[in-house]
Write a protein that holds these residues in place. Structure first.
Motif, short mmCIF file in Angstrom:
data_model
loop_
_atom_site.label_atom_id
_atom_site.label_comp_id
_atom_site.label_asym_id
_atom_site.label_seq_id
_atom_site.Cartn_x
_atom_site.Cartn_y
_atom_site.Cartn_z
N TRP A 1 15.17 83.79 42.40
CA TRP A 1 14.45 83.46 41.17
C TRP A 1 14.51 84.62 40.18
N TYR A 2 14.31 85.84 40.69
CA TYR A 2 14.34 87.00 39.81
C TYR A 2 15.76 87.34 39.34
N LEU A 3 16.72 87.24 40.22
CA LEU A 3 18.08 87.64 39.87
C LEU A 3 18.79 86.63 38.97
N HIS A 4 18.41 85.35 39.08
CA HIS A 4 19.17 84.32 38.36
C HIS A 4 18.37 83.52 37.35
N GLN A 5 17.04 83.47 37.49
CA GLN A 5 16.25 82.62 36.61
C GLN A 5 15.26 83.38 35.73
N CYS A 6 14.70 84.43 36.26
CA CYS A 6 13.66 85.15 35.50
C CYS A 6 13.81 86.66 35.71
N ASP B 1 7.41 80.81 39.87
CA ASP B 1 8.28 79.67 40.19
C ASP B 1 7.47 78.60 40.91
N ALA B 2 7.28 77.44 40.26
CA ALA B 2 6.43 76.39 40.80
C ALA B 2 6.93 75.90 42.16
N SER B 3 8.24 75.75 42.29
CA SER B 3 8.80 75.29 43.56
C SER B 3 8.51 76.27 44.69
N LEU B 4 8.70 77.55 44.42
CA LEU B 4 8.45 78.58 45.43
C LEU B 4 6.97 78.65 45.79
N LEU B 5 6.10 78.54 44.80
CA LEU B 5 4.66 78.60 45.06
C LEU B 5 4.23 77.42 45.94
N GLN B 6 4.83 76.26 45.71
CA GLN B 6 4.51 75.09 46.52
C GLN B 6 4.97 75.29 47.97
N ARG B 7 6.16 75.83 48.14
CA ARG B 7 6.67 76.06 49.49
C ARG B 7 5.88 77.16 50.19
N GLU C 1 5.05 89.09 50.25
CA GLU C 1 3.76 89.01 50.93
C GLU C 1 2.61 88.96 49.93
N LEU C 2 2.75 89.69 48.84
CA LEU C 2 1.73 89.66 47.80
C LEU C 2 1.68 88.29 47.13
N LEU C 3 2.83 87.66 46.95
CA LEU C 3 2.84 86.29 46.43
C LEU C 3 2.08 85.36 47.37
N LEU C 4 2.32 85.50 48.67
CA LEU C 4 1.61 84.67 49.65
C LEU C 4 0.11 84.93 49.59
N ALA C 5 -0.28 86.18 49.41
CA ALA C 5 -1.70 86.52 49.29
C ALA C 5 -2.31 85.87 48.05
N ARG C 6 -1.56 85.86 46.97
CA ARG C 6 -2.05 85.23 45.74
C ARG C 6 -2.23 83.73 45.93
N VAL C 7 -1.26 83.08 46.58
CA VAL C 7 -1.37 81.65 46.84
C VAL C 7 -2.58 81.36 47.72
#
Length: 243
Positions: free
Chosen positions: A21-26, A34-40, A165-171
């Motif tokens: 996501w970071y290298l190619h989209q944002c 990324d909504a898809s990643l947050l859902q997964r 891991e921080l993303l997972l903590a935020r979710v």
């Protein structure tokens, strides 16, 4: 819970999508949205039993337990403060992934506004030191102003693992916020939710760790740090006005 491809969501799959996501989209330095990643990621966290070792670099449940020690705690405010701190730490990780050459990321000053007003209110000094250490920063106590310096063993790969891991903590924090809103949890129900999510064998262990985590000496040191940092910030402002 099953992924769209018919299999369980794995951490490696999340990591691959996170980096992509970071290298190619944002290619911007900011927390992942990324909504898809947050859902997964939510699917990954909702598996029962919870995947072992989900939070190893960032002690999410310990921070929540310490913050929940008082029955008068505003749990929504607690979670919101943690989310802000998590966003800041994830941004540091993303900086190392996308811009590891930048001089500005070589040090993190402990007297700056974000450190004082975002990290310190949400996390203990020892937790901040531990998480920044996992990212690759070392505390330089010999500097004229206390600061963290990027260590020689720091790498974009290591920082990316912590970023995920921080993303997972935020979710997880957002999931807990939803539970608070939906179920109107009181103090006892809140601790029981933390117990289930943390996977402790009994509630008494959770309460004991919460009490142990609240060390009066550490709280005093953190308050002193905030006051000192505030003075440093005011000095900088006064010096700027005097030019």
């Amino acid at each position: 819970m099953r992924d769209g491809a018919g299999g369980q969501v794995s951490r490696q799959e999340l990591l691959d999508q996170y980096v992509s996501w970071y290298l190619h989209q944002c290619p911007e330095v900011r927390p992942c949205r990324d909504a898809s990643l947050l859902q997964r990621a939510a699917q990954y966290l909702q598996r029962e039993p919870e995947p072992a070792g989900t939070f190893t670099a960032f002690p999410l449940y310990q921070a929540l337990s310490v913050g929940s020690a008082s029955r008068s705690t505003d749990y929504r405010r607690l979670l919101s403060g943690l989310i802000r701190a998590i966003d800041m730490l994830e941004t540091i990780c993303v900086n190392l992934l996308l811009q590891p050459w930048k001089k500005e990321i070589k040090t993190i000053k402990t007297f700056t506004g974000p450190f004082v007003y975002v990290l310190l209110p949400a996390l203990s000094r020892s937790t901040i030191k531990s998480v920044l250490g996992s990212i690759g920063y070392e505390l330089n106590a010999n500097a004229s102003q206390r600061e963290y310096r990027l260590g020689e063993d720091a790498s974009p790969d290591k920082a990316t693992l912590v970023g995920l891991e921080l993303l997972l903590a935020r979710v997880e924090c957002y999931h807990l916020l939803e539970l608070l809103e939906k179920d109107q949890l009181g103090p006892q129900e809140w601790l029981e939710v933390l117990q289930r999510r943390r996977g402790l064998s009994n509630l008494e262990e959770s309460k004991e760790k919460t009490t142990t985590g609240l060390k009066e000496e550490e709280k005093k040191r953190e308050e002193a740090d905030r006051k000192e940092a505030g003075l440093n910030i005011r000095r900088v402002v006064l010096c700027s006005d005097g030019r």
